[in-house]
Write a protein that holds these residues in place. Structure first.
Motif, mmCIF file in Angstrom:
data_model
loop_
_atom_site.group_PDB
_atom_site.id
_atom_site.type_symbol
_atom_site.label_atom_id
_atom_site.label_comp_id
_atom_site.label_asym_id
_atom_site.label_seq_id
_atom_site.Cartn_x
_atom_site.Cartn_y
_atom_site.Cartn_z
ATOM 1 N N LEU A 187 45.743 35.480 -51.089
ATOM 2 C CA LEU A 187 47.042 36.001 -50.654
ATOM 3 C C LEU A 187 47.342 37.328 -51.334
ATOM 4 O O LEU A 187 47.890 38.248 -50.715
ATOM 5 C CB LEU A 187 48.146 34.982 -50.935
ATOM 6 N N TRP A 188 47.004 37.427 -52.618
ATOM 7 C CA TRP A 188 47.247 38.695 -53.310
ATOM 8 C C TRP A 188 46.376 39.812 -52.722
ATOM 9 O O TRP A 188 46.832 40.950 -52.560
ATOM 10 C CB TRP A 188 46.979 38.563 -54.810
ATOM 11 N N LYS A 189 45.139 39.488 -52.388
ATOM 12 C CA LYS A 189 44.274 40.475 -51.733
ATOM 13 C C LYS A 189 44.908 40.965 -50.431
ATOM 14 O O LYS A 189 44.848 42.154 -50.105
ATOM 15 C CB LYS A 189 42.904 39.853 -51.449
ATOM 16 N N ASN A 190 45.540 40.057 -49.690
ATOM 17 C CA ASN A 190 46.208 40.434 -48.442
ATOM 18 C C ASN A 190 47.382 41.376 -48.700
ATOM 19 O O ASN A 190 47.639 42.301 -47.924
ATOM 20 C CB ASN A 190 46.703 39.193 -47.712
ATOM 21 N N ILE A 191 48.111 41.119 -49.786
ATOM 22 C CA ILE A 191 49.251 41.973 -50.135
ATOM 23 C C ILE A 191 48.788 43.395 -50.427
ATOM 24 O O ILE A 191 49.390 44.378 -49.964
ATOM 25 C CB ILE A 191 50.016 41.370 -51.333
ATOM 26 N N THR A 192 47.698 43.519 -51.168
ATOM 27 C CA THR A 192 47.178 44.851 -51.461
ATOM 28 C C THR A 192 46.586 45.504 -50.211
ATOM 29 O O THR A 192 46.666 46.728 -50.041
ATOM 30 C CB THR A 192 46.112 44.781 -52.568
ATOM 31 N N GLN A 193 46.042 44.693 -49.320
ATOM 32 C CA GLN A 193 45.500 45.228 -48.066
ATOM 33 C C GLN A 193 46.608 45.815 -47.200
ATOM 34 O O GLN A 193 46.427 46.870 -46.579
ATOM 35 C CB GLN A 193 44.770 44.116 -47.304
ATOM 36 N N LEU A 194 47.762 45.163 -47.164
ATOM 37 C CA LEU A 194 48.888 45.698 -46.396
ATOM 38 C C LEU A 194 49.302 47.056 -46.941
ATOM 39 O O LEU A 194 49.545 48.001 -46.177
ATOM 40 C CB LEU A 194 50.073 44.729 -46.446
ATOM 41 N N ARG A 195 49.383 47.161 -48.256
ATOM 42 C CA ARG A 195 49.787 48.426 -48.877
ATOM 43 C C ARG A 195 48.790 49.534 -48.559
ATOM 44 O O ARG A 195 49.169 50.694 -48.381
ATOM 45 C CB ARG A 195 49.902 48.238 -50.394
ATOM 46 N N THR A 196 47.520 49.168 -48.483
ATOM 47 C CA THR A 196 46.480 50.164 -48.207
ATOM 48 C C THR A 196 46.491 50.612 -46.752
ATOM 49 O O THR A 196 46.390 51.808 -46.452
ATOM 50 C CB THR A 196 45.087 49.590 -48.552
ATOM 51 N N GLN A 197 46.648 49.650 -45.834
ATOM 52 C CA GLN A 197 46.525 49.969 -44.405
ATOM 53 C C GLN A 197 47.836 50.418 -43.768
ATOM 54 O O GLN A 197 47.834 51.104 -42.753
ATOM 55 C CB GLN A 197 45.966 48.761 -43.658
ATOM 56 N N SER A 198 48.967 50.011 -44.323
ATOM 57 C CA SER A 198 50.294 50.413 -43.868
ATOM 58 C C SER A 198 50.441 50.389 -42.341
ATOM 59 O O SER A 198 50.630 51.424 -41.696
ATOM 60 C CB SER A 198 50.630 51.820 -44.380
#
Length: 267
Positions: free
Chosen positions: A5-16
């Protein structure tokens, strides 16, 4: 799963991802700020003439029926149809389902356009599935999340969707998986549009995560943990809203994973 889930949170920030919101005008500012704080990019557009073009450039669509009118309903149908044709996810928030015949009529039409995800409180999910035995209390729920599980399963089976029942326990399920989350704060219910912000975050994560139960779980976990942590330093709903936005923006991995209360029921 916490690390995933944390990986997904950082992925959202990266892909915006660009999130197209046809939402109610009570919550537009709150919703846009929540998306920005988490790392997504919001668009609020309603004009019929740009629905097709807007869905061509956005990665995901939110349809929130909180403040219905006939013009916006046409926009919703156009956008949802386009999203379906383009194989882009779209999320339905059935605000106030069961409150009026017109609201139920619109929802019946939107369901036929195959929402990827449905997020609502227990009363709304039950009304949407026509399993409601208690009247909808405006946009607030008069039922507990676990009372709506049968209705959610009905929606999953009949519309091939993923359902999130929001409440003290958030229940996310599809045919194969069921996850329960118990983060959050009672004070969050005193801020208008918290559920609408949840729906927008669900959409944002569904744009970057293929597994939709995982996407919904990430969104609801992030908002629940952010709300719970923010409540510890808030004196009331006004400061809570501010602190939630800050926490969505600056939450750290350790405080997220150590605070998360998650139970996998199936899958």
């Amino acid at each position: 799963m916490k690390e995933l889930l944390w990986k997904n949170i950082t992925q959202l920030r990266t892909q915006s991802p660009l999130v197209h919101n046809i939402t109610n005008y009570v919550v537009m500012n709150n919703t846009a700020n929540a998306l920005l704080a988490a790392g997504a990019s919001p668009i609020m557009a309603h004009a019929h003439s740009e629905m097709e073009a807007m869905m061509n450039i956005c990665q995901v669509l939110v349809i929130n029926i909180g403040t219905l009118d006939e013009y916006w309903v046409s926009s919703m149908k156009k956008a949802a149809t386009q999203a379906h044709q383009l194989h882009k996810p779209w999320v339905l928030d059935p605000v106030g389902a069961g409150a009026t015949p017109y609201r139920d009529e619109v929802l019946a039409e939107l369901l036929q356009l195959q929402p990827t995800i449905i997020r609502g409180n227990a009363s709304e999910i039950m009304a949407l599935a026509k399993h409601n035995t208690t009247p909808t209390k405006g946009v607030d729920s008069s039922a507990e999340s676990n009372e709506a599980v049968a209705a959610a399963k009905f929606l999953v089976e009949n519309y091939q969707t993923t359902v999130c029942i929001s409440g003290a326990t958030d229940i996310i399920l599809n045919k194969n998986k069921e996850i329960h989350l118990t983060n959050g704060s009672e004070l969050m219910a005193k801020i208008t549009g918290m559920g609408c912000s949840a729906t927008a975050l669900v959409a944002a994560f569904s744009a970057v995560i293929e597994d939709k139960v995982e996407a919904v779980t990430t969104a609801m976990a992030l908002l629940g943990v952010a709300g719970e942590l923010a409540a510890k330093e808030s004196k009331g709903p006004g400061s809570l809203q501010m602190h939630i936005l800050d926490k969505l923006h600056n939450i750290a991995e350790e405080e997220f994973t150590s605070s998360l209360k998650l139970e996998i029921k199936r899958g």
